[in-house]
Design a protein around this motif. Structure first.
Motif, PDB file in Angstrom:
ATOM      1  N   LEU A  40       0.846  -1.192   0.000  1.00  0.00           N
ATOM      2  CA  LEU A  40       0.000   0.000   0.000  1.00  0.00           C
ATOM      3  C   LEU A  40       0.885   1.246   0.000  1.00  0.00           C
ATOM      4  CD1 LEU A  40      -2.462  -1.302   2.733  1.00  0.00           C
ATOM      5  CD2 LEU A  40      -2.867  -1.238   0.277  1.00  0.00           C
ATOM      6  N   PRO A  41       0.317   2.436  -0.188  1.00  0.00           N
ATOM      7  CA  PRO A  41       1.155   3.654  -0.191  1.00  0.00           C
ATOM      8  C   PRO A  41       1.994   3.831   1.068  1.00  0.00           C
ATOM      9  CG  PRO A  41      -1.029   4.145  -1.042  1.00  0.00           C
ATOM     10  CD  PRO A  41      -1.075   2.733  -0.556  1.00  0.00           C
ATOM     11  N   ASN A  42       1.461   3.417   2.236  1.00  0.00           N
ATOM     12  CA  ASN A  42       2.185   3.630   3.487  1.00  0.00           C
ATOM     13  C   ASN A  42       2.460   2.352   4.265  1.00  0.00           C
ATOM     14  OD1 ASN A  42       2.312   6.467   3.232  1.00  0.00           O
ATOM     15  ND2 ASN A  42       0.209   6.631   3.926  1.00  0.00           N
ATOM     16  N   ALA A  43       2.156   1.186   3.688  1.00  0.00           N
ATOM     17  CA  ALA A  43       2.295  -0.060   4.463  1.00  0.00           C
ATOM     18  C   ALA A  43       2.547  -1.255   3.550  1.00  0.00           C
ATOM     19  CB  ALA A  43       1.046  -0.294   5.296  1.00  0.00           C
ATOM     20  N   VAL A  44       3.111  -2.312   4.157  1.00  0.00           N
ATOM     21  CA  VAL A  44       3.302  -3.597   3.472  1.00  0.00           C
ATOM     22  C   VAL A  44       2.557  -4.656   4.267  1.00  0.00           C
ATOM     23  CG1 VAL A  44       4.981  -5.361   2.801  1.00  0.00           C
ATOM     24  CG2 VAL A  44       5.559  -2.937   2.557  1.00  0.00           C
ATOM     25  N   LYS A  45       1.694  -5.419   3.599  1.00  0.00           N
ATOM     26  CA  LYS A  45       0.956  -6.492   4.266  1.00  0.00           C
ATOM     27  C   LYS A  45       1.578  -7.821   3.872  1.00  0.00           C
ATOM     28  CE  LYS A  45      -3.471  -4.245   4.927  1.00  0.00           C
ATOM     29  NZ  LYS A  45      -4.920  -4.431   4.932  1.00  0.00           N
ATOM     30  N   TYR A  46       1.772  -8.697   4.869  1.00  0.00           N
ATOM     31  CA  TYR A  46       2.431  -9.980   4.593  1.00  0.00           C
ATOM     32  C   TYR A  46       1.997 -11.039   5.588  1.00  0.00           C
ATOM     33  CZ  TYR A  46       5.408  -9.026   8.634  1.00  0.00           C
ATOM     34  OH  TYR A  46       5.855  -8.782   9.914  1.00  0.00           O
ATOM     35  N   ARG A  47       2.273 -12.302   5.217  1.00  0.00           N
ATOM     36  CA  ARG A  47       2.130 -13.423   6.141  1.00  0.00           C
ATOM     37  C   ARG A  47       3.513 -13.977   6.425  1.00  0.00           C
ATOM     38  NH1 ARG A  47      -3.064 -14.931   3.438  1.00  0.00           N
ATOM     39  NH2 ARG A  47      -4.631 -14.952   5.091  1.00  0.00           N
ATOM     40  N   ASN A  48       3.719 -14.509   7.626  1.00  0.00           N
ATOM     41  CA  ASN A  48       4.979 -15.177   7.931  1.00  0.00           C
ATOM     42  C   ASN A  48       5.127 -16.404   7.050  1.00  0.00           C
ATOM     43  OD1 ASN A  48       6.072 -13.487   9.847  1.00  0.00           O
ATOM     44  ND2 ASN A  48       5.025 -14.473  11.541  1.00  0.00           N
ATOM     45  N   THR A  58       0.884  -6.162   9.220  1.00  0.00           N
ATOM     46  CA  THR A  58       1.078  -4.893   8.516  1.00  0.00           C
ATOM     47  C   THR A  58       2.319  -4.206   9.058  1.00  0.00           C
ATOM     48  OG1 THR A  58      -1.311  -4.653   8.209  1.00  0.00           O
ATOM     49  CG2 THR A  58       0.029  -2.681   7.909  1.00  0.00           C
ATOM     50  N   LEU A  59       3.186  -3.796   8.155  1.00  0.00           N
ATOM     51  CA  LEU A  59       4.434  -3.126   8.520  1.00  0.00           C
ATOM     52  C   LEU A  59       4.427  -1.746   7.883  1.00  0.00           C
ATOM     53  CD1 LEU A  59       7.166  -3.877   9.944  1.00  0.00           C
ATOM     54  CD2 LEU A  59       8.004  -4.536   7.696  1.00  0.00           C
ATOM     55  N   SER A  62       7.718   2.943   6.039  1.00  0.00           N
ATOM     56  CA  SER A  62       8.899   3.692   6.461  1.00  0.00           C
ATOM     57  C   SER A  62       9.933   2.790   7.129  1.00  0.00           C
ATOM     58  CB  SER A  62       8.497   4.814   7.418  1.00  0.00           C
ATOM     59  OG  SER A  62       7.886   4.284   8.581  1.00  0.00           O
ATOM     60  N   GLU A  63       9.507   1.603   7.609  1.00  0.00           N
ATOM     61  CA  GLU A  63      10.419   0.661   8.261  1.00  0.00           C
ATOM     62  C   GLU A  63      11.098  -0.281   7.267  1.00  0.00           C
ATOM     63  OE1 GLU A  63       8.955  -1.188  11.989  1.00  0.00           O
ATOM     64  OE2 GLU A  63       7.093  -0.139  11.525  1.00  0.00           O
ATOM     65  N   VAL A  64      10.625  -0.281   6.006  1.00  0.00           N
ATOM     66  CA  VAL A  64      11.088  -1.254   5.017  1.00  0.00           C
ATOM     67  C   VAL A  64      12.160  -0.645   4.119  1.00  0.00           C
ATOM     68  CG1 VAL A  64      10.402  -2.754   3.106  1.00  0.00           C
ATOM     69  CG2 VAL A  64       8.845  -2.401   5.030  1.00  0.00           C
TER      70      VAL A  64
END
Length: 200
Positions: A40-48, A58-59, A62-64
């Motif tokens: 997404l514009p401000n986030a990354v969605k993932y599964r382990n 959701t991460l 800015s942390e990636v």
């Protein structure tokens, strides 16, 4: 095709599927073995990767630093400034304090380290809604008679809503305050029956 060849093919496919993973490299240098669901514009969605049918995490983008996909391609993310995170120029924060009989008369003071300010002084059994304009990473502090040294870090993004639960703890003779960042569903349930506090 005999059974042995079929078994080898099936095992190879199974290994390739289980080995397929995306590597999310965070700006702090840590890697997350994952299956990326959505960017997404401000986030990354993932599964382990180890729990592919588990919850979606959701991460903040800015942390990636980088995502290396299972096919070998990469996405490298430029460092985001506060203006990249804004969306609008403010976020909404609900501070709430469940009613407790112990330490009922004491007020919980909530502030931030930078800017150095008191955000709200919360009464027992009440909630307060505020529009917060200091976006980006913020360190919150809380206390009863004075502010504790422990900080609670929150990356505040414009147009988002956050719920912060404030509690009083007693440790021996010490009376302390604690903050928790709470999921919306849980927070709304815990806020039922609490009084709206009109002034911070």
């Amino acid at each position: 095709m005999n059974i042995r060849k079929l078994l080898i093919i099936l095992l190879s496919i199974s290994f390739m599927v289980s080995a397929a993973q995306d590597i999310i490299t965070k700006r702090d240098g840590n890697d997350i073995k994952s299956i990326v669901i959505e960017i997404l514009p401000n986030a990354v969605k993932y599964r382990n990767h180890d729990n592919q049918k588990g919850p979606i995490y959701t991460l903040n983008k800015s942390e990636v630093f980088m995502i290396k996909y299972e096919n070998g391609s990469k996405d490298i993310f430029a460092s985001q400034t506060a203006s990249d995170l804004i969306g609008s120029k403010s976020a909404t924060i609900y501070f709430y304090r469940p009613k407790k009989f112990a330490s009922g008369r004491t007020k919980i003071i909530v502030g931030t380290v930078e800017p150095d300010e008191v955000v709200v002084t919360l009464k027992n059994g009440s909630w307060y809604k505020m529009t917060y304009e200091h976006l980006g990473e913020r360190n919150f502090v809380a206390g009863v008679f004075s502010l504790n040294t422990e900080t609670y870090k929150l990356n505040i993004i414009g147009d988002k809503t956050y719920y912060i639960k404030c509690s009083v703890l007693t440790k021996g003779l010490l009376v302390m305050a604690e903050l928790e960042f709470i999921d919306k569903t849980i927070a709304l349930k815990e806020m039922e029956g609490l009084r709206k506090q009109k002034v911070p």
